[in-house]
Design an enzyme around this catalytic site. Structure first.
Site, PDB file in Angstrom:
ATOM      1  CD  GLN A   1      -0.131 -50.202 -31.220  1.00 12.66           C
ATOM      2  OE1 GLN A   1      -0.789 -51.075 -30.363  1.00 12.66           O
ATOM      3  NE2 GLN A   1       0.641 -50.640 -31.986  1.00 12.66           N
ATOM      4  CG  PHE A   2      -4.530 -46.791 -28.805  1.00  4.65           C
ATOM      5  CD1 PHE A   2      -5.839 -46.435 -29.296  1.00  4.65           C
ATOM      6  CD2 PHE A   2      -3.918 -48.412 -28.974  1.00  4.65           C
ATOM      7  CE1 PHE A   2      -6.270 -47.142 -30.382  1.00  4.65           C
ATOM      8  CE2 PHE A   2      -4.500 -48.817 -30.049  1.00  4.65           C
ATOM      9  CZ  PHE A   2      -6.012 -48.279 -30.760  1.00  4.65           C
ATOM     10  CB  ALA A   3      -3.474 -41.120 -25.328  1.00  4.85           C
ATOM     11  CG  ASP A   4      -6.174 -45.336 -23.645  1.00  3.90           C
ATOM     12  OD1 ASP A   4      -7.232 -45.116 -22.782  1.00  3.90           O
ATOM     13  OD2 ASP A   4      -6.065 -44.782 -24.619  1.00  3.90           O
ATOM     14  CG  PHE A   5      -1.193 -48.493 -24.901  1.00  3.37           C
ATOM     15  CD1 PHE A   5      -2.590 -48.756 -24.166  1.00  3.37           C
ATOM     16  CD2 PHE A   5      -1.335 -48.978 -26.263  1.00  3.37           C
ATOM     17  CE1 PHE A   5      -3.270 -49.698 -24.652  1.00  3.37           C
ATOM     18  CE2 PHE A   5      -2.093 -49.880 -26.647  1.00  3.37           C
ATOM     19  CZ  PHE A   5      -3.323 -50.207 -26.016  1.00  3.37           C
TER      20      PHE A   5
ATOM     21  CD  GLU B   1       3.640 -48.919 -24.188  1.00  9.00           C
ATOM     22  OE1 GLU B   1       2.950 -49.339 -24.974  1.00  9.00           O
ATOM     23  OE2 GLU B   1       4.206 -49.741 -23.247  1.00  9.00           O
TER      24      GLU B   1
ATOM     25  CG  HIS C   1      -7.972 -49.603 -26.639  1.00 14.23           C
ATOM     26  ND1 HIS C   1      -8.083 -50.389 -25.916  1.00 14.23           N
ATOM     27  CD2 HIS C   1      -6.619 -49.680 -27.379  1.00 14.23           C
ATOM     28  CE1 HIS C   1      -7.383 -51.221 -26.202  1.00 14.23           C
ATOM     29  NE2 HIS C   1      -6.466 -51.240 -27.018  1.00 14.23           N
TER      30      HIS C   1
END
Length: 657
Positions: free
Chosen positions: A418-422, A396, A463
């Site tokens: 891919q997910f906002a968490d990442f 990222e 996630h």
């Protein structure tokens, strides 16, 4: 050992003069530092041949990304000295208007991209510039610098991998001067040479004597010529030494005396000067003439900088430079509508934006043939090709830095998390590079980061976060958070039009659960403009994203409640006019967010209302949010976590207050 090779006497004297200039500037700056006339200094004495040699070997329109010890890059690119001196004194003629110091600046005029103190993202930025060159098919390269210490950073490894996979025309220039601040190489890495690391990326590498200007210039010129014809990354380790501390306050007590003495005999300027004299290319008279000319030039330009008026603080000017000006133009829909899902609206917005902007690139994990984990980019690669729809490695941080580099080189980009968490793995370049760029040196970051987010789908702690508050605190970013398909498409196209960095939140639970009639053609909606979904007199309900649908569901079940319902749509910039107008009418306010309560956007909205509408309030502003835990995946635990359960109680208490 110097060998003349194919270089003319004229070229050798040019290189000698180019070496002298940064050395004599440094000697003067060290005096000024002791006099308190500049704030800080990172010395490159002993390393000049690298910066001068690399810059001399590149073409003037090829980007260079130097570090704080590469004064020779700036002088060899012939930046007016008075502007450099103004920069170091924080004067108006500098490159950052007094906002950043020393070498923390860039300039498009001279194709230089300045460093940030976090070091690592520099390599990712170079990747983006190189990718832009590939897309332009201009046969240009770029060169990026770091020290041996910086190579330990994860961003460096991510960027090297990306460059290798994408065959980007970048020269990764590592100045191995033996120390990362005070930490010797033996405590930094275990490989025999840093260039050994290139093998892991299947990357060509070279080791060059960084104190030999002829070797640096000729080898870099040959490599550059080859890379222009056959684009690829090259890892170059320059063996050198810095004769002064990491910065002047550090000193050199941690360096063994015998090591300093050894490297003093390898001084790149004294040895080259001796070679030129021994071969009859340089005379004593010519040496004195050159040094006198340079010293006088330094003195004249210093006088210009010293005589320059100091910066006059101007709050309005400071605030206006945080973002690049965006002249929003409304594009209205002219065609028929189609009833589509939220996920389709995002996909359609991306497709039309790709048609609308030929310089737009989309990057992310699995977004090409696979179409992304939510299938939003499905089919785009068939239409626009793999050059513009790019699968990325799992990195990222490097990809966000790459997006910034694309912006420097005149491109727009959309990066899918891919997910906002990442996004936490790419947090640094967002808040320290993208957000500060326009303010620091008037370089915008034309980047949209898509953020699939939110709870309600049983995805658990890694996630399910809705982490908008991480970014609403950071000046220089814009944060968009739509709740409906129509808004999602129109706001996304505007976010891509906007030359500033935008975090675009898309709630996963809305992707396939909500439909709306959406125009089929390209249209835009303004950022910073909330939407009044419902009109009433008893209270104002403010929300956004998934939580807004909790509100609408509650009001549908409680039709006797008369409420203004405000969909914020964008959190930064925030539409305070719409908020204040409603509050002054109803006198009671409740703000609902999905995120946990403390430190969220609801807290700031509450404070703003209390500060600006206090005399109109009939009750304290209420906030509804999730509990202060990570997000559990088990359905009953997740239901307990979310603020939806507490919504009815809080609204009824506010009405009865």
């Amino acid at each position: 050992m110097f060998f003349k090779k194919n270089l003319s006497n004229k070229k050798l004297i040019e290189l000698y003069e180019a070496l002298l200039l940064p050395r004599l500037i440094e000697e003067k700056m060290l005096i000024l530092l002791r006099q308190g006339k500049i704030s800080k200094w990172f010395s490159g004495i002993g390393q000049e041949a690298i910066a001068v040699g690399v810059t001399s070997a590149l073409e003037d329109d090829e980007y260079i990304l130097p570090m704080h010890r590469n004064l020779g890059v700036f002088t060899t690119r012939k930046i007016p000295l008075h502007r450099l001196f103004s920069q170091w004194q924080g004067k108006p003629n500098g490159f950052t208007k007094g906002r950043d110091r020393s070498f923390h600046f860039g300039t498009q005029e001279y194709n230089i991209v300045g460093m940030i103190s976090h070091l690592g993202p520099q390599f990712g930025v170079a990747d983006g510039i190189a990718l832009g060159n590939l897309l332009k098919k201009n046969n240009k390269i770029c060169a990026v610098f770091t020290g041996d210490g910086g190579t330990s950073e994860g961003d460096i490894h991510e960027a090297l991998n990306v460059a290798s996979v994408w065959k980007l025309p970048v020269l990764f220039c590592i100045e191995n001067n033996g120390y990362g601040l005070s930490t010797p190489s033996s405590e930094q890495f275990k490989c025999e040479q840093l260039s050994d690391r290139a093998k892991g990326y299947a990357m060509e590498s070279h080791i060059i004597d960084g104190n030999n200007i002829i070797e640096v210039y000729e080898k870099i010129a040959d490599i550059a010529k080859s890379v222009r014809k056959n684009p690829r990354p090259v890892f170059i380790e320059f063996m050198t030494f810095r004769m002064r501390g990491h910065e002047e306050a550090s000193g050199t007590k941690y360096v063994p005396k015998e090591l300093l003495e050894e490297w003093a005999t390898k001084d790149p300027i004294e040895n080259f000067q001796a070679f030129l004299k021994n071969t009859g290319i340089l005379t004593e008279e010519k040496e004195v003439e050159l040094k006198t000319k340079i010293i006088n030039k330094i003195s004249d330009n210093l006088e210009l900088a010293f005589n320059e008026n100091p910066i006059t603080p101007n709050t309005e000017k400071e605030l206006s430079d945080v973002y690049q000006y965006f002249d929003y133009k409304e594009i209205k829909s002219t065609k028929k509508t189609k009833n589509i899902r939220f996920v389709d609206a995002i996909s359609d917005g991306l497709r039309l934006a790709m048609q609308h902007h030929s310089n737009l690139v989309i990057m992310g994990q699995d977004i090409a043939e696979y179409g992304g984990v939510f299938k939003i980019t499905e089919g785009l690669v068939d239409t626009f090709g793999k050059e513009r729809i790019r699968n990325t490695p799992i990195c990222e941080s490097a990809i966000i830095s790459t997006a910034y580099g694309l912006s420097v080189n005149g491109f727009k980009s959309v990066v899918e998390m891919q997910f906002a968490d990442f996004v936490s793995s790419g947090f640094n370049p967002i808040v320290n590079l993208l957000a500060k760029s326009n303010y620091r040196w008037n370089q915008n970051a034309d980047v949209v980061i898509r953020m699939p987010c939110g709870a309600g789908v049983g995805a658990g702690p890694f996630h399910s976060q809705t982490n908008e508050a991480w970014f609403t605190k950071t000046p220089g970013l814009k944060v968009v958070y739509p709740a409906f398909p129509y808004d999602a498409k129109g706001l996304l196209t505007t976010a891509i039009e906007d030359p500033n960095p935008v975090l675009f939140f898309e709630h996963k639970a809305l992707y396939r659960s909500i439909r709306q009639d959406v125009p089929e053609d390209y249209y835009t909606l303004p950022l910073g403009k909330a939407k009044l979904l419902n009109k009433g007199n008893n209270l104002t309900i403010i929300s956004f994203g998934y939580a807004l649908h909790w509100v609408l569901e509650f009001l549908e079940e409680n039709s006797t409640i008369s409420a203004d319902v405000i969909d914020l749509r964008t959190l930064l910039p925030l539409d305070t006019d719409t908020i204040y107008s409603s509050v002054k009418k109803t006198g009671k306010v409740i703000v609902i967010q999905e995120d946990s309560l403390f430190g969220g956007i609801a807290s700031d909205i509450s404070s703003l209302i209390h500060e600006n509408c206090f005399e109109y309030l009939d009750a304290p502003v209420k906030r509804v949010a999730s509990i202060e835990t990570p997000i559990p995946f088990e359905p009953n635990l997740e239901k307990q976590y979310l603020g939806k359960n507490r919504l009815a109680k809080e609204i009824n208490e506010l009405i009865d207050y």
